[in-house]
Scaffold this motif. Sequence first.
Motif, short mmCIF file in Angstrom:
data_model
loop_
_atom_site.label_atom_id
_atom_site.label_comp_id
_atom_site.label_asym_id
_atom_site.label_seq_id
_atom_site.Cartn_x
_atom_site.Cartn_y
_atom_site.Cartn_z
N THR A 151 22.71 47.94 -1.33
CA THR A 151 22.00 48.79 -2.29
C THR A 151 22.09 50.26 -1.87
OG1 THR A 151 20.50 46.93 -2.64
CG2 THR A 151 19.85 49.04 -3.57
N ILE A 152 22.01 50.52 -0.58
CA ILE A 152 22.19 51.90 -0.10
C ILE A 152 23.59 52.38 -0.47
CG2 ILE A 152 22.44 53.33 1.98
CD1 ILE A 152 20.14 51.62 3.20
N GLY A 153 24.58 51.52 -0.33
CA GLY A 153 25.95 51.87 -0.72
C GLY A 153 26.04 52.24 -2.19
N GLN A 154 25.33 51.52 -3.04
CA GLN A 154 25.30 51.83 -4.46
C GLN A 154 24.66 53.20 -4.70
OE1 GLN A 154 23.13 48.47 -5.98
NE2 GLN A 154 24.89 47.08 -5.82
N ALA A 155 23.61 53.49 -3.96
CA ALA A 155 22.93 54.79 -4.09
C ALA A 155 23.86 55.92 -3.65
CB ALA A 155 21.65 54.80 -3.27
N VAL A 156 24.49 55.75 -2.52
CA VAL A 156 25.40 56.77 -2.00
C VAL A 156 26.55 57.00 -2.99
CG1 VAL A 156 27.07 57.29 -0.17
CG2 VAL A 156 24.79 56.40 0.42
N LYS A 157 27.09 55.93 -3.52
CA LYS A 157 28.18 56.03 -4.50
C LYS A 157 27.72 56.81 -5.74
CE LYS A 157 31.61 53.28 -6.94
NZ LYS A 157 32.08 51.94 -7.27
N ALA A 158 26.43 56.69 -6.07
CA ALA A 158 25.86 57.41 -7.22
C ALA A 158 25.49 58.85 -6.86
CB ALA A 158 24.64 56.66 -7.75
N GLY A 159 25.77 59.25 -5.63
CA GLY A 159 25.48 60.63 -5.22
C GLY A 159 24.08 60.86 -4.70
N ILE A 160 23.39 59.79 -4.36
CA ILE A 160 22.01 59.89 -3.88
C ILE A 160 22.01 59.91 -2.35
CG2 ILE A 160 19.75 58.77 -3.83
CD1 ILE A 160 20.55 57.45 -6.54
N VAL A 161 21.35 60.90 -1.78
CA VAL A 161 21.21 60.97 -0.33
C VAL A 161 20.14 59.97 0.10
CG1 VAL A 161 20.56 62.45 1.62
CG2 VAL A 161 21.87 63.41 -0.30
N CYS A 162 20.46 59.15 1.10
CA CYS A 162 19.53 58.13 1.58
C CYS A 162 19.17 58.39 3.04
CB CYS A 162 20.15 56.74 1.47
SG CYS A 162 20.42 56.21 -0.23
N MET A 163 17.87 58.39 3.31
CA MET A 163 17.40 58.60 4.66
C MET A 163 16.35 57.55 5.01
SD MET A 163 15.37 61.70 6.46
CE MET A 163 13.78 60.98 6.10
N ALA A 164 16.56 56.91 6.16
CA ALA A 164 15.58 55.97 6.68
C ALA A 164 14.80 56.67 7.78
CB ALA A 164 16.29 54.74 7.24
N TYR A 165 13.50 56.43 7.82
CA TYR A 165 12.71 57.03 8.89
C TYR A 165 12.05 55.95 9.73
CZ TYR A 165 8.41 56.18 6.24
OH TYR A 165 7.37 55.59 5.57
N ASP A 166 11.91 56.23 11.02
CA ASP A 166 11.29 55.37 12.00
C ASP A 166 12.14 54.12 12.24
OD1 ASP A 166 9.31 55.07 13.92
OD2 ASP A 166 7.98 53.97 12.59
N SER A 167 12.13 53.17 11.34
CA SER A 167 12.99 52.00 11.43
C SER A 167 14.36 52.39 10.87
CB SER A 167 12.38 50.85 10.63
OG SER A 167 12.96 49.63 11.00
N VAL A 190 18.56 51.82 9.49
CA VAL A 190 19.53 51.04 8.74
C VAL A 190 20.89 51.24 9.37
CG1 VAL A 190 18.28 51.06 6.55
CG2 VAL A 190 19.90 52.89 7.05
N THR A 191 21.81 50.31 9.10
CA THR A 191 23.13 50.39 9.70
C THR A 191 24.19 50.94 8.75
OG1 THR A 191 23.56 48.07 9.15
CG2 THR A 191 22.66 48.54 11.35
N HIS A 192 23.82 51.25 7.52
CA HIS A 192 24.81 51.79 6.58
C HIS A 192 25.34 53.11 7.14
CE1 HIS A 192 26.76 53.43 3.07
NE2 HIS A 192 26.73 52.20 2.56
N PRO A 193 26.67 53.26 7.23
CA PRO A 193 27.23 54.44 7.89
C PRO A 193 26.98 55.76 7.16
CG PRO A 193 28.97 53.13 6.89
CD PRO A 193 27.70 52.32 6.78
N GLU A 194 26.64 55.71 5.88
CA GLU A 194 26.43 56.95 5.13
C GLU A 194 24.95 57.28 4.91
OE1 GLU A 194 29.74 57.80 2.11
OE2 GLU A 194 29.67 55.60 2.23
N ALA A 195 24.08 56.47 5.50
CA ALA A 195 22.64 56.76 5.42
C ALA A 195 22.25 57.54 6.67
CB ALA A 195 21.85 55.46 5.34
#
Length: 172
Positions: free
Chosen positions: A51-67, A69-74
């Motif tokens: 799902t993060i990949g879908q967001a990134v592909k749509a041009g959405i910046v994704c940031m996880a805090y504290d815990s 994620v392993t997605h390379p573009e987050a």
Amino acid sequence: AKLHYKDKVKVDVFVAGPSVPNQIRHLKQMIAKKYDGIIMYPISPTALNKTIGQAVKAGIVCMAYDSEVTHPEAYNLTFDQYDAGRRTAEWLANAMNNEGNYVIIGGVPGTTVDKLRTQAAKDVFKKHPKMKMIAEFWGMWAQGPAEEGMVKVIAAHPKIDGVWAQVGGVGV
């Protein structure tokens, strides 16, 4: 948002609880609404990657805090969770004079925060053979589950010398 951003930034808050399916559903809603950015507390380091990949592909910046994620573009914004668990466990071991019965109350299972902190605490306690873990459960980083779990532990174990908990102190 701060007052100087009030006309520039719109913030929506979604609370999925400790549920990967709910979190994925919320992320998909944000993608469909074409958000510019998503800041999330991931329940799993890997389950959100598609799902993060879908967001990134749509041009959405994704940031996880504290815990994390392993997605390379987050983006991951965190600190050394292992060290946090180590330091608190060392404090407890010292307070217990390195002996006695203790309980471990973890956080939300599957999160990197819970895994790293709990592993660090167990690594510390292994160094003290006179310390004995008598119970372990997940407190879900919430007062209610921590208290409920401790009620059961207290009923089964009359001698508890220490509790290592990530959250839930008031309930404990």
